[in-house]
Design an enzyme around this catalytic site. Sequence first.
Site, PDB file in Angstrom:
ATOM      1  N   PHE A 164     -13.043 -30.955   4.753  1.00 24.21           N
ATOM      2  CA  PHE A 164     -14.319 -30.519   5.450  1.00 24.21           C
ATOM      3  C   PHE A 164     -14.702 -28.838   5.451  1.00 24.21           C
ATOM      4  CE2 PHE A 164     -14.368 -27.065   9.523  1.00 24.21           C
ATOM      5  CZ  PHE A 164     -15.399 -27.043   9.525  1.00 24.21           C
TER       6      PHE A 164
ATOM      7  N   ASN B 178      -7.552 -36.991  -3.169  1.00 24.78           N
ATOM      8  CA  ASN B 178      -7.149 -38.235  -2.940  1.00 24.78           C
ATOM      9  C   ASN B 178      -7.349 -38.954  -1.234  1.00 24.78           C
ATOM     10  OD1 ASN B 178      -5.636 -36.581  -0.824  1.00 24.78           O
ATOM     11  ND2 ASN B 178      -3.178 -36.622  -1.620  1.00 24.78           N
TER      12      ASN B 178
ATOM     13  N   ASP C 260      -4.787 -36.961  -7.123  1.00 21.25           N
ATOM     14  CA  ASP C 260      -3.686 -36.051  -5.977  1.00 21.25           C
ATOM     15  C   ASP C 260      -3.794 -35.557  -7.063  1.00 21.25           C
ATOM     16  OD1 ASP C 260      -1.700 -35.071  -5.129  1.00 21.25           O
ATOM     17  OD2 ASP C 260      -0.704 -36.556  -4.440  1.00 21.25           O
TER      18      ASP C 260
ATOM     19  N   LEU D 281      -3.804 -33.516 -14.429  1.00 23.08           N
ATOM     20  CA  LEU D 281      -4.535 -34.315 -15.309  1.00 23.08           C
ATOM     21  C   LEU D 281      -5.696 -33.153 -15.742  1.00 23.08           C
ATOM     22  CD1 LEU D 281      -6.928 -35.319 -13.554  1.00 23.08           C
ATOM     23  CD2 LEU D 281      -8.203 -33.304 -12.729  1.00 23.08           C
TER      24      LEU D 281
ATOM     25  N   GLY E  66      -3.158 -24.201 -14.639  1.00 24.03           N
ATOM     26  CA  GLY E  66      -3.305 -24.892 -15.073  1.00 24.03           C
ATOM     27  C   GLY E  66      -4.231 -26.067 -16.269  1.00 24.03           C
TER      28      GLY E  66
ATOM     29  N   TYR F 129       3.577 -25.573   5.888  1.00 21.82           N
ATOM     30  CA  TYR F 129       2.210 -25.140   5.062  1.00 21.82           C
ATOM     31  C   TYR F 129       2.505 -23.443   5.170  1.00 21.82           C
ATOM     32  CZ  TYR F 129      -2.855 -24.239   6.151  1.00 21.82           C
ATOM     33  OH  TYR F 129      -3.997 -24.254   5.744  1.00 21.82           O
TER      34      TYR F 129
ATOM     35  N   LYS G  70       1.436 -22.201   1.101  1.00 20.28           N
ATOM     36  CA  LYS G  70       0.144 -21.096   1.212  1.00 20.28           C
ATOM     37  C   LYS G  70       0.981 -19.217   0.404  1.00 20.28           C
ATOM     38  CE  LYS G  70      -3.201 -23.404   2.557  1.00 20.28           C
ATOM     39  NZ  LYS G  70      -3.221 -24.215   1.373  1.00 20.28           N
TER      40      LYS G  70
END
Length: 312
Positions: free
Chosen positions: A14, A35, A58, A63, A104, A147, A151
Amino acid sequence: MSKKVALITGGAGFLGSHLCELFISRGHRVICLDNLLTGSKENIAHLDKKSLEFIKHDITKPLKLAGKIDYVLHFASPASPVDYARHPIKTAKVGSLGTHNALGITRAKKARFIMASTSEIYGDPQVHPQVEEYWGNVNSIGPRSMYDEAKRFSEALTMAYHRTHKMDTKIVRIFNTYGERMQIQDGRVVPNFIYQALKGRDITVYGEGKQTRSFCYVSDLIEGIYRLLMSDYNLPVNIGNPAENTILEFAKIIIKMTGTKSKIVYKPIPVDDPKQRCPDITKAGKLFGWEPKVNLEEGITRTIKYFKTKVK
Ligand code: UDP
């Protein structure tokens, strides 16, 4: 001069999809990483493919990306209470391992970083409205904890990278936001009430509906995020709309605006549901002259129009 490049994790979600759109419209190139756990490629289908690269990945997994990156926006995470209860471990991982990987990449690319934090870090607040200096009142083991604590950890890790590596990092504390491209089934109050109203079903108010929320239209939020990212401020900033309603008042607004014959029914209040929530946005105003422009009536009108195209 070559275009600036923004990497947006959760870019097909969103908020992520609105960020992709804004960055492209301001002349940047966007790498959208997702993902597709709660996001959808449909959310970015309308965007110019010359300026947007989609990578299905993900962010909790490492990555390596070739080429320059100027900005990293870490927005990947389930964000509705129903979604994070559905995916508790993935939620905890994306706000910890995911934030670590995103930081990173930022460090390797000498980029600027912003993470999507949340009003949830204030928990069930005992200070009202919530100022950035308030430390919060969070249950570390409750149903919202995966959650909230992820955070909070994300904020801590971001500040550790800022202080240790002198990186240019930002933290935006996002309050309830609504608008086009919210998932109709994500369980949050705005899509739930509009969906129920459009279908003529009962409007499900949890508890007595005395709890409050303050709803911000998505374009206002996205502009605030952009301005914070471009600022030289590194501590957390609240972005949200301080116009506060009880949930019962909000249900009545939706009934009136949709003209539905739906009736209000009362359901049990979820565990640890915050009783009141309203941002103090003085800081965003002072730092970069931001305040919301779209009032509830205008924003909800646009959102109802969008959901009408989705509800069969
Ligand atoms: N809520 C409600 N009915 C619904 C969905 C949510 O009364 O069908 C209430 C919920 O209990 C909470 C508020 O609306 O007090 C906002 O819930 P939401 O899930 O949108 O997000 P939250 O602000 O709790 O993260």
